[in-house]
Design a protein around this motif. Structure first.
Motif, PDB file in Angstrom:
ATOM      1  N   UNK A  23      17.634 -48.895  -9.651  1.00 53.95           N
ATOM      2  CA  UNK A  23      16.682 -48.174  -8.799  1.00 53.95           C
ATOM      3  C   UNK A  23      17.318 -46.945  -8.188  1.00 53.95           C
ATOM      4  N   UNK A  24      18.541 -47.107  -7.683  1.00 53.34           N
ATOM      5  CA  UNK A  24      19.210 -45.961  -7.079  1.00 53.34           C
ATOM      6  C   UNK A  24      19.441 -44.857  -8.090  1.00 53.34           C
ATOM      7  N   UNK A  25      19.863 -45.274  -9.265  1.00 57.67           N
ATOM      8  CA  UNK A  25      20.130 -44.300 -10.325  1.00 57.67           C
ATOM      9  C   UNK A  25      18.901 -43.475 -10.646  1.00 57.67           C
ATOM     10  N   UNK A  26      17.795 -44.183 -10.886  1.00 61.27           N
ATOM     11  CA  UNK A  26      16.564 -43.476 -11.226  1.00 61.27           C
ATOM     12  C   UNK A  26      16.063 -42.633 -10.063  1.00 61.27           C
ATOM     13  N   UNK A  27      16.189 -43.169  -8.850  1.00 57.03           N
ATOM     14  CA  UNK A  27      15.759 -42.417  -7.675  1.00 57.03           C
ATOM     15  C   UNK A  27      16.530 -41.116  -7.578  1.00 57.03           C
ATOM     16  N   UNK A  28      17.839 -41.212  -7.779  1.00 52.16           N
ATOM     17  CA  UNK A  28      18.713 -40.056  -7.695  1.00 52.16           C
ATOM     18  C   UNK A  28      18.283 -38.994  -8.699  1.00 52.16           C
ATOM     19  N   UNK A  29      17.924 -39.450  -9.920  1.00 53.11           N
ATOM     20  CA  UNK A  29      17.553 -38.504 -10.978  1.00 53.11           C
ATOM     21  C   UNK A  29      16.165 -37.914 -10.755  1.00 53.11           C
ATOM     22  N   UNK A  30      15.213 -38.767 -10.346  1.00 53.98           N
ATOM     23  CA  UNK A  30      13.829 -38.326 -10.465  1.00 53.98           C
ATOM     24  C   UNK A  30      13.121 -37.958  -9.156  1.00 53.98           C
ATOM     25  N   UNK A  31      13.652 -38.380  -7.983  1.00 59.07           N
ATOM     26  CA  UNK A  31      12.971 -38.032  -6.730  1.00 59.07           C
ATOM     27  C   UNK A  31      12.847 -36.514  -6.551  1.00 59.07           C
ATOM     28  N   UNK A  32      13.934 -35.733  -6.813  1.00 54.72           N
ATOM     29  CA  UNK A  32      13.788 -34.276  -6.636  1.00 54.72           C
ATOM     30  C   UNK A  32      12.679 -33.699  -7.519  1.00 54.72           C
ATOM     31  N   UNK A  33      12.642 -34.153  -8.757  1.00 54.47           N
ATOM     32  CA  UNK A  33      11.625 -33.624  -9.683  1.00 54.47           C
ATOM     33  C   UNK A  33      10.227 -34.034  -9.216  1.00 54.47           C
ATOM     34  N   UNK A  34      10.131 -35.285  -8.780  1.00 61.83           N
ATOM     35  CA  UNK A  34       8.846 -35.778  -8.300  1.00 61.83           C
ATOM     36  C   UNK A  34       8.364 -34.952  -7.106  1.00 61.83           C
ATOM     37  N   UNK A  35       9.282 -34.672  -6.174  1.00 58.27           N
ATOM     38  CA  UNK A  35       8.941 -33.874  -4.992  1.00 58.27           C
ATOM     39  C   UNK A  35       8.438 -32.496  -5.395  1.00 58.27           C
ATOM     40  N   UNK A  36       9.162 -31.922  -6.365  1.00 53.79           N
ATOM     41  CA  UNK A  36       8.806 -30.582  -6.817  1.00 53.79           C
ATOM     42  C   UNK A  36       7.383 -30.566  -7.373  1.00 53.79           C
ATOM     43  N   UNK A  37       7.074 -31.577  -8.191  1.00 57.23           N
ATOM     44  CA  UNK A  37       5.726 -31.632  -8.774  1.00 57.23           C
ATOM     45  C   UNK A  37       4.685 -31.834  -7.671  1.00 57.23           C
ATOM     46  N   UNK A  38       5.023 -32.710  -6.731  1.00 59.99           N
ATOM     47  CA  UNK A  38       4.103 -32.989  -5.629  1.00 59.99           C
ATOM     48  C   UNK A  38       3.793 -31.724  -4.839  1.00 59.99           C
ATOM     49  N   UNK A  39       4.835 -30.983  -4.480  1.00 61.37           N
ATOM     50  CA  UNK A  39       4.638 -29.795  -3.636  1.00 61.37           C
ATOM     51  C   UNK A  39       3.976 -28.647  -4.366  1.00 61.37           C
ATOM     52  N   UNK A  40       3.977 -28.726  -5.720  1.00 57.24           N
ATOM     53  CA  UNK A  40       3.290 -27.650  -6.446  1.00 57.24           C
ATOM     54  C   UNK A  40       1.780 -27.748  -6.242  1.00 57.24           C
ATOM     55  N   UNK A  41       1.341 -28.936  -5.832  1.00 59.13           N
ATOM     56  CA  UNK A  41      -0.100 -29.117  -5.561  1.00 59.13           C
ATOM     57  C   UNK A  41      -0.426 -28.998  -4.071  1.00 59.13           C
ATOM     58  N   UNK A  42       0.542 -28.522  -3.289  1.00 59.00           N
ATOM     59  CA  UNK A  42       0.366 -28.399  -1.846  1.00 59.00           C
ATOM     60  C   UNK A  42      -0.430 -27.130  -1.532  1.00 59.00           C
ATOM     61  N   UNK A  43      -1.484 -27.286  -0.698  1.00 54.46           N
ATOM     62  CA  UNK A  43      -2.280 -26.097  -0.349  1.00 54.46           C
ATOM     63  C   UNK A  43      -1.522 -25.161   0.569  1.00 54.46           C
ATOM     64  N   UNK A  44      -0.720 -25.741   1.448  1.00 54.31           N
ATOM     65  CA  UNK A  44      -0.045 -24.964   2.479  1.00 54.31           C
ATOM     66  C   UNK A  44       0.947 -23.973   1.872  1.00 54.31           C
ATOM     67  N   UNK A  45       1.073 -22.834   2.511  1.00 56.15           N
ATOM     68  CA  UNK A  45       2.003 -21.820   2.068  1.00 56.15           C
ATOM     69  C   UNK A  45       3.424 -22.165   2.497  1.00 56.15           C
ATOM     70  N   UNK A  46       3.518 -22.973   3.564  1.00 55.39           N
ATOM     71  CA  UNK A  46       4.833 -23.374   4.082  1.00 55.39           C
ATOM     72  C   UNK A  46       5.289 -24.609   3.307  1.00 55.39           C
ATOM     73  N   UNK A  47       6.471 -24.542   2.816  1.00 56.48           N
ATOM     74  CA  UNK A  47       6.919 -25.562   1.896  1.00 56.48           C
ATOM     75  C   UNK A  47       6.897 -26.984   2.446  1.00 56.48           C
ATOM     76  N   UNK A  48       7.462 -27.199   3.661  1.00 60.44           N
ATOM     77  CA  UNK A  48       7.576 -28.608   4.083  1.00 60.44           C
ATOM     78  C   UNK A  48       6.314 -29.165   4.729  1.00 60.44           C
ATOM     79  N   UNK A  49       5.276 -28.372   4.798  1.00 62.55           N
ATOM     80  CA  UNK A  49       4.059 -28.861   5.467  1.00 62.55           C
ATOM     81  C   UNK A  49       3.002 -29.207   4.433  1.00 62.55           C
TER      82      UNK A  49
END
Lengths: 277, 384
Positions: A14-40
């Motif tokens: 689990x840790x291994x996969x989390x380490x590899x894929x959480x950043x990519x997952x976050x990136x994909x998630x935030x690409x669908x974010x309406x807000x112009x500010x990244x962390x919001x």
């Protein structure tokens, strides 16, 4: 071990996969974010995709990168195949070991050094011969060929070492001249290796930021260079969208390659079954 | 066949005919790899239509010799000619020779049909003729129904036949076969041996076969050359090599042989008495050439030429030895016994199982006291 799996091993996984894929997952998630500010999180939206597709810069850079990657992959495959063939098939010659070692040097050379040395080469050449007048597509392509050719050569070399020399001898024996043998037997058998080499050279070129930055000139911005320069000016969500498109493209490519390999494997199994009947 | 006939009829044995012109001539052929001499100064004449076998263990130089005939290796020294033309420096693609490789070397990206047609295509033969000759050839090796298959869709025996068809389609003057039956299982190998012989008979092509399998060599060959460390130890028909081996090496290499070391006591006519080094035994052997008393010699006797019996032999029987059975291997048709004779030497003896063995009762068993004997004509006197 049967039945009850070790909790420790599952945690590691689990840790291994989390380490590899959480950043990519976050990136994909935030690409669908309406807000112009990244962390919001401002709600789901595809507006950044629209922005990306409307941006002329992005289109230009993508086309440039693809153009360079295509030329690079083709030339590097040609040169790399020739080098690999010579390294394996030629009889021993003076300095063969040195040459074999030298062909793999670009693989371990730091990219910064490769980039810098190529830049120096182009500047010197320009002073002496007047060519290349200005740095751009040509210089980036040449720079990419120099390092990706080494990868192709090594793939070809390993395929040739494992191939059966008697196939070529059989063709010679049946009356084919050496040049004919190359086209009838050697190259067709090398084709999968050449395809693999071409794909590798293609992705290496698409990927490269460091070397391209050294040898590019004004007006020739590749896709990685574009992404990097935009991020330097501050993170903007449209870059996330661009990155997600790239990830999906790559994922489709990997799945396609896997599917083709699987089909080949199944066909081979079927052939063996046929043979044993 | 009468004795007179044997002297004049050379059709099956051209190597005995002083007037016959050899088809393939090797003169002083050597091949070195660095300081290693793979083939060392070999002279050889092979005649048209022969099925010549090069026999030897791995690393004896037989494959190197074959590869020199094919043109894949250039001799370090010596000359090589085929059908009167010097071939020493001719490229493989220009020699009237085709080879069947040990691995078969079928082109994996071509169908059976394309594999077989390849040689003709390279020669620029017309399409219609290629088609007709490929059809004929596939018919001959009974692969008509497999023409569209790729090599990896064929069984081992089928691949072997494709390789043979591909090597024969150009009608070479000489066909070289490198361990042609090595990859087949035993039953298929025996069957294919006879097919190969029939084919050779029908086509009249000169075959040169490399093998490490002595049984295969005995079955196939018109003549065998036994090779060891880059030189020929003996060249002759299978029967010559088996029945009159030239040296201890040959006697031990081909089949098995019991060897008695001793020295010549006396020679009377063609009978030589040999006193053995171990035990108080004198055995007599037929030997035609004169030999000096006291010469150190070896007497070789094949296991199947020794008689073994539980009864006392009739008086007057030659070379009788007493012993006891140490080991017995029942092989169905016959049994192999190991008999320890006086003096401690252990002999290998074959005994025909003429009676049915029932309830595990064999004619001979462990620790049976037996006598073994062999007539002087069955043994060979070796001086080397």
């Amino acid at each position: 071990m049967k039945g009850k799996r070790s909790t420790f091993l599952i945690t590691c996984l689990c840790f291994g996969f989390a380490f590899l894929y959480i950043p990519i997952f976050l990136l994909i998630l935030y690409s669908f974010n309406y807000s112009k500010l990244l962390p919001v999180w401002g709600g789901f939206s595809t507006r950044w995709y629209v922005t990306v597709f409307q941006s002329e810069d992005v289109w230009d850079a993508t086309l440039l990168s693809l153009k360079i990657a295509l030329m690079n992959a083709t030339v590097a495959t040609l040169l790399g195949t020739m080098a690999g063939l010579m390294l394996v098939r030629f009889a021993r010659f003076r300095g063969k070991t040195l040459f074999t070692g030298m062909i793999s040097a670009p693989l371990v050379m730091p990219e910064v050094i490769t980039g810098l040395s190529l830049l120096l080469l182009f500047i010197t050449l320009q002073q002496i011969t007047g060519w290349p007048g200005n740095r751009g597509v040509t210089t980036i392509t040449i720079a990419h060929i120099t390092f990706s050719m080494a990868y192709v050569a090594i793939i070809i070399q390993s395929r040739l070492i494992n191939s059966d020399l008697s196939l070529e001898e059989a063709a010679l024996d049946l009356g084919a001249k050496p040049f004919r043998v190359l086209f009838d037997i050697t190259l067709p058998l090398l084709a999968p290796g050449m395809v693999a080499g071409w794909l590798l050279a293609f992705t290496l070129s698409l990927d490269d930021l460091v070397i391209a930055s050294f040898v590019s000139g004004p007006g020739s911005t590749t896709l990685p260079m574009l992404i990097y320069s935009r991020v330097r000016l501050g993170l903007k969500p449209d870059i996330n969208a661009l990155a997600t498109i790239l990830i999906v493209t790559v994922a489709i490519g990997v799945l396609l390659a896997g599917w083709i390999l699987l089909r080949q494997h199944q066909r081979k199994l079927k052939a063996e079954q046929l043979a044993s009947q | 066949m009468s004795a007179e006939n044997q002297l004049t009829d050379f059709t099956d044995r051209p190597w005995l005919d002083p007037d016959a012109r050899p088809f393939i001539t090797l003169q002083g052929i050597s091949k070195s790899f660095g300081s290693f001499k793979a083939v060392d100064n070999i002279d050889l004449d092979i005649y048209r239509g022969e099925l010549f076998v090069l026999l030897g263990g791995s690393g004896c130089g037989k494959t190197t010799l074959l590869r020199m005939l094919a043109g894949f290796e250039t001799p370090t020294a010596g000359t090589l000619s085929i059908d009167g033309a010097d071939m020493s420096s001719t490229a493989p693609y220009e020699r009237p020779v085709n080879m069947m490789f040990q691995s078969y070397a079928l082109f994996p990206h071509m169908t059976v049909e394309k594999n077989v047609a390849y040689g003709l295509k390279r020669d620029g033969v017309k399409k219609a003729e290629i088609k007709q000759r490929v059809d004929e050839m596939l018919q001959m090796v009974e692969l008509q129904d497999f023409r569209k298959r790729k090599p990896d869709q064929l069984s081992g025996g089928q691949r072997q036949r494709v390789a043979l068809a591909r090597a024969l389609i150009k009608r070479p003057k000489v066909l070289l076969l490198d361990e042609p039956l090595g990859a087949l299982d035993k039953r298929l190998r025996e069957q294919t041996q006879f097919e190969l012989m029939n084919l050779q008979d029908k086509l009249g092509t000169t075959f040169i076969v490399v093998t490490h399998d002595q049984e295969e060599a005995m079955t196939l060959a018109t003549r065998i050359a036994v090779m060891d460390q880059g030189v020929f130890r003996q060249v002759g028909t299978p029967a010559e090599i088996y029945e009159t081996p030239a040296t201890r090496f040959i006697a031990g290499f081909i089949g098995s042989a019991n060897m008695f070391d001793g020295s010549v006591e006396q020679q009377r006519g063609n009978l030589v008495s040999v006193r053995l080094n171990t035990g108080d035994l004198v055995i007599s052997v037929e030997h035609d050439e004169p030999i000096a008393n006291g010469t150190a010699v070896t007497v070789a006797v094949r296991p199947e030429k020794i008689r073994v019996s539980k009864q006392q032999p009739e008086p007057g029987t030659d070379n009788v030895m007493r012993g006891s059975v140490k080991e017995m291997a029942y092989l169905g048709r016959n049994s192999t016994l190991r008999v320890a004779i006086e003096g401690g030497q252990v002999l290998e003896v074959n005994s025909q199982n003429r009676y049915r063995a029932r309830d595990g009762q064999h004619e001979f068993d462990w620790d049976d006291q037996v006598t073994v004997s062999f007539p002087p004509a069955s043994a060979v006197l070796l001086t080397a």
